[in-house]
Design a protein around this motif. Structure first.
Motif, PDB file in Angstrom:
ATOM      1  N   ALA A  35       0.828  -1.208   0.000  1.00 60.90           N
ATOM      2  CA  ALA A  35       0.000   0.000   0.000  1.00 60.90           C
ATOM      3  C   ALA A  35       0.862   1.259   0.000  1.00 60.90           C
ATOM      4  O   ALA A  35       0.556   2.235  -0.691  1.00 60.90           O
ATOM      5  CB  ALA A  35      -0.920  -0.012   1.228  1.00 60.90           C
ATOM      6  N   VAL A  36       1.952   1.243   0.768  1.00 56.65           N
ATOM      7  CA  VAL A  36       2.868   2.388   0.794  1.00 56.65           C
ATOM      8  C   VAL A  36       3.458   2.624  -0.588  1.00 56.65           C
ATOM      9  O   VAL A  36       3.529   3.769  -1.077  1.00 56.65           O
ATOM     10  CB  VAL A  36       4.003   2.149   1.823  1.00 56.65           C
ATOM     11  CG1 VAL A  36       5.090   3.220   1.687  1.00 56.65           C
ATOM     12  CG2 VAL A  36       3.453   2.149   3.243  1.00 56.65           C
ATOM     13  N   LYS A  37       3.875   1.551  -1.227  1.00 56.32           N
ATOM     14  CA  LYS A  37       4.505   1.663  -2.546  1.00 56.32           C
ATOM     15  C   LYS A  37       3.529   2.167  -3.599  1.00 56.32           C
ATOM     16  O   LYS A  37       3.882   2.984  -4.458  1.00 56.32           O
ATOM     17  CB  LYS A  37       5.056   0.293  -2.954  1.00 56.32           C
ATOM     18  CG  LYS A  37       6.045   0.342  -4.112  1.00 56.32           C
ATOM     19  CD  LYS A  37       7.302   1.081  -3.698  1.00 56.32           C
ATOM     20  CE  LYS A  37       8.327   1.110  -4.817  1.00 56.32           C
ATOM     21  NZ  LYS A  37       9.527   1.890  -4.433  1.00 56.32           N
ATOM     22  N   LEU A  38       2.280   1.709  -3.536  1.00 54.66           N
ATOM     23  CA  LEU A  38       1.280   2.111  -4.521  1.00 54.66           C
ATOM     24  C   LEU A  38       0.786   3.533  -4.293  1.00 54.66           C
ATOM     25  O   LEU A  38       0.368   4.218  -5.228  1.00 54.66           O
ATOM     26  CB  LEU A  38       0.096   1.143  -4.486  1.00 54.66           C
ATOM     27  CG  LEU A  38       0.369  -0.283  -4.994  1.00 54.66           C
ATOM     28  CD1 LEU A  38      -0.822  -1.187  -4.689  1.00 54.66           C
ATOM     29  CD2 LEU A  38       0.672  -0.264  -6.486  1.00 54.66           C
ATOM     30  N   ASP A  39       0.828   3.984  -3.040  1.00 57.36           N
ATOM     31  CA  ASP A  39       0.243   5.283  -2.698  1.00 57.36           C
ATOM     32  C   ASP A  39       1.141   6.452  -3.072  1.00 57.36           C
ATOM     33  O   ASP A  39       0.656   7.524  -3.429  1.00 57.36           O
ATOM     34  CB  ASP A  39      -0.049   5.321  -1.191  1.00 57.36           C
ATOM     35  CG  ASP A  39      -0.707   6.620  -0.761  1.00 57.36           C
ATOM     36  OD1 ASP A  39      -1.745   6.991  -1.348  1.00 57.36           O
ATOM     37  OD2 ASP A  39      -0.171   7.277   0.153  1.00 57.36           O
ATOM     38  N   SER A  40       2.463   6.285  -2.971  1.00 59.70           N
ATOM     39  CA  SER A  40       3.358   7.410  -3.247  1.00 59.70           C
ATOM     40  C   SER A  40       4.729   6.896  -3.652  1.00 59.70           C
ATOM     41  O   SER A  40       5.105   5.771  -3.312  1.00 59.70           O
ATOM     42  CB  SER A  40       3.492   8.311  -2.007  1.00 59.70           C
ATOM     43  OG  SER A  40       4.085   7.606  -0.927  1.00 59.70           O
ATOM     44  N   ARG A  41       5.458   7.722  -4.364  1.00 59.08           N
ATOM     45  CA  ARG A  41       6.806   7.335  -4.781  1.00 59.08           C
ATOM     46  C   ARG A  41       7.731   7.314  -3.562  1.00 59.08           C
ATOM     47  O   ARG A  41       7.459   7.933  -2.552  1.00 59.08           O
ATOM     48  CB  ARG A  41       7.339   8.338  -5.807  1.00 59.08           C
ATOM     49  CG  ARG A  41       7.497   9.745  -5.276  1.00 59.08           C
ATOM     50  CD  ARG A  41       8.012  10.706  -6.331  1.00 59.08           C
ATOM     51  NE  ARG A  41       8.141  12.067  -5.800  1.00 59.08           N
ATOM     52  CZ  ARG A  41       9.190  12.507  -5.131  1.00 59.08           C
ATOM     53  NH1 ARG A  41      10.222  11.698  -4.918  1.00 59.08           N
ATOM     54  NH2 ARG A  41       9.237  13.745  -4.672  1.00 59.08           N
ATOM     55  N   GLY A  42       8.822   6.602  -3.698  1.00 55.18           N
ATOM     56  CA  GLY A  42       9.789   6.556  -2.607  1.00 55.18           C
ATOM     57  C   GLY A  42       9.907   5.170  -2.015  1.00 55.18           C
ATOM     58  O   GLY A  42       9.180   4.244  -2.379  1.00 55.18           O
ATOM     59  N   PRO A  43      10.826   4.984  -1.064  1.00 57.96           N
ATOM     60  CA  PRO A  43      11.051   3.675  -0.451  1.00 57.96           C
ATOM     61  C   PRO A  43       9.887   3.257   0.437  1.00 57.96           C
ATOM     62  O   PRO A  43       9.104   4.088   0.899  1.00 57.96           O
ATOM     63  CB  PRO A  43      12.320   3.902   0.381  1.00 57.96           C
ATOM     64  CG  PRO A  43      12.301   5.353   0.697  1.00 57.96           C
ATOM     65  CD  PRO A  43      11.712   6.032  -0.508  1.00 57.96           C
ATOM     66  N   VAL A  44       9.790   1.961   0.663  1.00 58.95           N
ATOM     67  CA  VAL A  44       8.745   1.420   1.535  1.00 58.95           C
ATOM     68  C   VAL A  44       9.070   1.713   3.000  1.00 58.95           C
ATOM     69  O   VAL A  44       8.197   2.064   3.788  1.00 58.95           O
ATOM     70  CB  VAL A  44       8.589  -0.098   1.312  1.00 58.95           C
ATOM     71  CG1 VAL A  44       7.719  -0.722   2.407  1.00 58.95           C
ATOM     72  CG2 VAL A  44       8.009  -0.372  -0.059  1.00 58.95           C
TER      73      VAL A  44
END
Length: 203
Positions: A35-44
């Motif tokens: 969910a973190v990866k899909l929601d915004s760019r950048g590392p998990v």
């Protein structure tokens, strides 16, 4: 301040419960990471240097809940914080992502710290690991909280979380240290889930 027997029991609890916790929460961590990866760019994961037992520094791991360049905007956020003091936090911090707000509400972002507990850098229960910039400006009495390992949960988490200012939080933590017992750790662990569910002080 802890006797040898207390330290031994505390470390044994940390190893067993953190191992079991990592296994049981791994499906949730995988979903949260996606969910973190899909929601915004950048590392998990968000890795930050924190101060632990005796002032030693270590790298604490969390799921990322903010935009990737959040640290660059820290001073601007602190200038508008609703709480005053060194460790102040801002409700509705604009740097927090949509998924990050949910992760923080339910403290899911803190689960990777079970790895820090397993490594011996943290304990299940204790004062929260503090940022270096805050510890560098501690008063002498604040530094007494560094006498025990920092915790995944602790007195702050069951008595207000982010709603407490630095002095109020340190007073709670010093009371925990001065009256430490294994039963107190078990009590705080038991009270942590209801505190998370209530959402009081979650920022």
């Amino acid at each position: 301040p802890l006797r040898f027997q207390q330290r031994l029991i505390k470390r044994a609890m940390d190893i067993v419960i953190s191992l079991v916790g990592l296994v049981l929460t791994s499906p949730l961590l995988v979903l949260a990471a996606a969910a973190v990866k899909l929601d915004s760019r950048g590392p998990v994961f968000f890795v930050q240097e924190r101060v632990g037992l005796g002032g030693r520094r270590f790298r604490m791991v969390k799921l990322r809940t903010m935009v990737p360049d959040a640290e660059a905007h820290l001073e601007a956020v602190l200038a508008h914080s609703a709480l005053q003091g060194l460790a102040s936090k801002m409700p509705n911090d604009p740097r927090v992502t949509r998924v990050g707000r949910w992760l923080r509400r339910w403290s899911v972002d803190e689960l990777p710290q079970l790895w820090n507990v397993l490594r011996g850098e943290m304990s299940l229960v204790g004062p929260r690991p503090e940022e270096v910039r805050v510890v560098e400006r501690y008063s002498d009495w604040h530094r007494r909280r560094l006498a025990v390992p920092p915790g995944l949960t602790g007195p702050m988490q069951v008595a207000g979380r982010g709603a407490l200012d630095l002095d109020a939080r340190v007073r709670l933590e010093l009371e925990y240290i001065e009256h430490y017992s294994v039963w107190r750790d078990l009590e705080i662990l038991a009270r942590t889930l209801p505190a998370v569910v209530s959402g009081r002080g979650a920022l």
